[in-house]
Design a protein around this motif. Structure first.
Motif: not given
Length: 234
Positions: A160-168, A143-154
């Motif tokens: 939701e999946w990426i933010h759920f795990y990346g912010q744990r 999740g942290q990697r995807l938040l950093e690399e993808v920087k997903p928008t809504p």
């Protein structure tokens, strides 16, 4: 370096293989097949049911109320919070979460669950920490990697999946790692070796779980029931 960080160092190649797996890459790109998402949710639903049972065994081996409370909190988390990433996958796949429950385990999921249950029944509380830790730890780092690399928008399908795990950060991963470090300080070398083996095997099985979902893994001969509750419903 604490014991848990040493385990993480030893597992680095496995973690990297997980990060590079096409299912995880598919979460990043937002491109996964409908059946892959469905297969993952079916298997993870049963996996998390087993995970809660292992928490129950851990409670029975706990020495303090603080330890009991930690495992109890994690049962509540799975029951009431970890359904959200499943619902994200289900929404993208166009299915209802409730329809994904009660299916037989595929071989890799079956192996992973039996691995954890065997350690929980036969091992110490420290061994339980070691066998459980790779699951939240790998998901946190994914999740942290995807938040950093993808920087997903809504608009991203798996926002939701990426933010759920990346912010744990600060959650169960850190709690289990600290508990494992404390346990390892007084553990016999033979127990430390068992904890190492449990941790590394769980990491390997985390990889296989992603692979199982991506390849739609099933038994070589079809199971006689499509749903575990089908006999009870007749």
């Amino acid at each position: 370096m604490g014991f848990s960080q040493e385990l993480r160092r030893q597992a680095d190649e496995i973690y990297q293989a997980i990060f590079d797996h096409p299912f995880v890459k598919g979460i990043a790109s937002g491109q996964l097949g409908r059946e892959q998402l469905i297969h993952y949710v079916k298997q993870d639903y049963e996996y998390l049911n087993a995970y809660m049972r292992i928490y129950g065994i851990a409670v029975s081996k706990s020495r303090t109320r603080e330890e009991m409370a930690m495992f109890n909190e994690q049962i509540d988390f799975i029951l009431n919070s970890e359904i959200h990433p499943h619902q994200n996958f289900c929404r993208v796949a166009g299915v209802e979460f409730e329809e994904m429950q009660g299916y037989p385990l595929a071989p890799s999921a079956h192996h992973y669950i039996r691995h954890m249950l065997t350690v929980a029944h036969e091992g110490s509380l420290g061994e339980i920490y070691a066998v459980l830790l790779p699951c939240p730890w790998t998901y946190l780092e994914i999740g942290q990697r995807l938040l950093e690399e993808v920087k997903p928008t809504p608009e991203h399908p798996f926002y939701e999946w990426i933010h759920f795990y990346g912010q744990r950060s600060g959650g169960v991963t850190e709690k289990f790692a600290r508990a494992l470090d404390r346990w390892a300080e007084t553990a016999h070398p033979a127990e430390r070796q068992r904890m190492t083996e449990h941790f590394l095997q769980s990491c390997q099985l985390e990889y296989l779980f992603w692979d199982m979902a991506y390849r739609l893994e099933d038994w070589p001969v079809a199971m006689p029931m499509n749903r575990l509750d089908s006999a009870a419903s007749r």
